[in-house]
Write a protein that holds these residues in place. Structure first.
Motif, PDB file in Angstrom:
ATOM      1  N   ASN A 180      42.388 -23.173  19.914  1.00  8.78           N
ATOM      2  CA  ASN A 180      41.287 -23.622  19.061  1.00  8.78           C
ATOM      3  C   ASN A 180      40.428 -24.662  19.780  1.00  8.78           C
ATOM      4  O   ASN A 180      39.212 -24.726  19.580  1.00  8.78           O
ATOM      5  CB  ASN A 180      41.846 -24.228  17.770  1.00  8.78           C
ATOM      6  CG  ASN A 180      42.254 -23.186  16.756  1.00  8.78           C
ATOM      7  OD1 ASN A 180      41.494 -22.275  16.435  1.00  8.78           O
ATOM      8  ND2 ASN A 180      43.477 -23.302  16.251  1.00  8.78           N
ATOM      9  N   ALA A 184      42.836 -27.762  12.996  1.00  5.84           N
ATOM     10  CA  ALA A 184      42.910 -26.301  12.896  1.00  5.84           C
ATOM     11  C   ALA A 184      44.271 -25.870  13.436  1.00  5.84           C
ATOM     12  O   ALA A 184      44.672 -26.295  14.513  1.00  5.84           O
ATOM     13  CB  ALA A 184      41.784 -25.641  13.684  1.00  5.84           C
ATOM     14  N   SER A 214      41.312 -20.400  13.792  1.00  7.47           N
ATOM     15  CA  SER A 214      40.942 -21.015  12.520  1.00  7.47           C
ATOM     16  C   SER A 214      39.908 -22.128  12.675  1.00  7.47           C
ATOM     17  O   SER A 214      39.296 -22.542  11.700  1.00  7.47           O
ATOM     18  CB  SER A 214      42.180 -21.555  11.800  1.00  7.47           C
ATOM     19  OG  SER A 214      42.849 -22.525  12.568  1.00  7.47           O
ATOM     20  N   ILE A 215      39.707 -22.613  13.897  1.00  5.83           N
ATOM     21  CA  ILE A 215      38.682 -23.635  14.117  1.00  5.83           C
ATOM     22  C   ILE A 215      37.317 -23.131  13.688  1.00  5.83           C
ATOM     23  O   ILE A 215      36.479 -23.895  13.179  1.00  5.83           O
ATOM     24  CB  ILE A 215      38.662 -24.059  15.612  1.00  5.83           C
ATOM     25  CG1 ILE A 215      37.726 -25.238  15.828  1.00  5.83           C
ATOM     26  CG2 ILE A 215      38.256 -22.897  16.510  1.00  5.83           C
ATOM     27  CD1 ILE A 215      38.230 -26.545  15.327  1.00  5.83           C
TER      28      ILE A 215
END
Length: 365
Positions: free
Chosen positions: A183, A327, A332-333
């Motif tokens: 991330n 994250a 997911s960042i």
């Protein structure tokens, strides 16, 4: 030269008072702020922006100065109140603990409020002053005299500091991230695409190299290799990182949060900087960072970077030097709300800190 002194009151501060008197005798004091109420008033009126600031505090046996914490509370709840100011920190204590950790906390708090810090911004006096034993021996003076001169040097450096405007902006990005899952690296790619083409960029991954940590060679041996920009242990740090670091004028570290600490390769990189630092301090280079935590604790890594690279290795710390996000799952960042806008804003911030907007050459990619 002018300074505003932010000096929270505390019983027993006699030694600190004498040190400040000596350190500031050739500097014009615009204002001395001694209690949180004064700080709140000045901060709310924008009177602490674009100023030169010296934070000074005395710590008793407990290491706690309640007025200091009251002031940090104000700075944490007044975003931008120290924007474009530059600071230094003087911490005096009665014991051997707390001075450095308190100084690092002040730096992190003020930096989040927009304050820059010069390289080596902390002068600390422990109870015994044994932290000045090497300086005193080299300068052939007493421990107290070494303390006084260090405080005076800090005050002068803060009062005379000017933000850099690099004629040839060059940034070095160091990381050891996994390209497929990181991330932190994904966030960097978002920031990077918004940086102006006028910044020369070099990116080095330490992931696949055999990075040996510093083993604490004798001083003379370290200096011998330092004179040739080398290190006894060689490897990628000497062959690739040292030359790139000498050429750049800003360093950006990508820092995933592993167990509330920097990763092993980045830690080894920082430790191995000693040989190059002894050849020439990094006081003309800016420090930036992207920090991504799976759960929490990004502020812990900010303090580690401030302590190791700004306070120890002399890198300039621009205001809001780090962008920290949370994250966990890979990718997911990019699901964080407005992450593209935040990344673009940080890229603009980096450009401004390197002097590009002030010189009128900022061009958006």
């Amino acid at each position: 030269m002018e300074l505003i002194v932010i000096w929270p009151e505390q019983n027993g501060e006699h030694r600190l008072k004498s040190v400040l008197t000596y350190a500031l005798k050739d500097i014009q004091i615009l204002q001395t702020i001694r209690d949180p109420g004064e700080l709140r008033s000045a901060a709310s009126q924008g009177k602490l922006q674009k100023k030169h600031l010296l934070f000074a505090a005395f710590l008793g046996e407990s290491g706690i100065n309640l007025n200091l914490y009251g002031m940090m509370e104000i700075l944490r709840t007044c975003p931008g109140c120290l924007k474009d100011s530059v600071g230094g920190i003087l911490i005096d204590g009665t014991g051997e603990y707390y001075t450095k950790s308190a100084g690092r906390e002040v730096a992190r708090t003020a930096n989040r409020a927009g304050c820059w810090f010069v390289g080596r911004p902390l002068t600390e006096g422990t109870g015994s002053l044994q932290n000045y034993s090497i300086i005193a021996a080299n300068e052939k003076c007493t421990l107290h005299e070494a303390y006084l001169e260090s405080a005076r040097d800090l005050a002068k450096r803060v009062a005379s500091f000017q933000k850099p405007a690099y004629q040839r902006p060059r940034m070095l990005c160091i990381h050891s991230c996994n390209p497929s899952t990181s991330n932190t690296l994904m966030l960097w790619n978002e920031v990077k695409k918004n940086l102006p083409s006028g910044i020369e960029m070099r990116e080095i991954s330490l992931r696949n190299g055999a990075i040996r940590d510093c083993a604490g060679c004798p001083y003379d041996m370290c200096m011998y290799f330092s004179r040739n920009s080398g290190c006894f242990y060689g490897g990628p740090i000497v062959e690739e990182v040292y030359p790139a670091l000498e050429e750049c004028n800003s360093l950006l570290l990508l820092c995933p949060n592993y167990n509330d600490a920097l990763g092993a390769n980045l830690t080894a990189f920082i430790n191995r900087l000693t040989a190059l630092f002894r050849k020439k301090p990094f006081a003309d280079k800016c420090l930036f960072s992207l920090i991504v935590s799976g759960y929490s604790g990004g502020d812990i890594l900010e303090r580690q970077l401030i302590g190791s690279l700004n306070m120890n290795k002399s890198f300039i710390l621009p205001g809001n030097f780090a962008m920290a996000e949370t994250a966990n799952a890979p990718g997911s960042i990019m699901e964080i709300r407005d992450i593209q806008k935040k990344a673009a804003a940080f890229a603009d911030h980096i450009s401004a800190c390197m002097g590009m907007e002030r010189r009128g050459i900022h061009d958006t990619v």
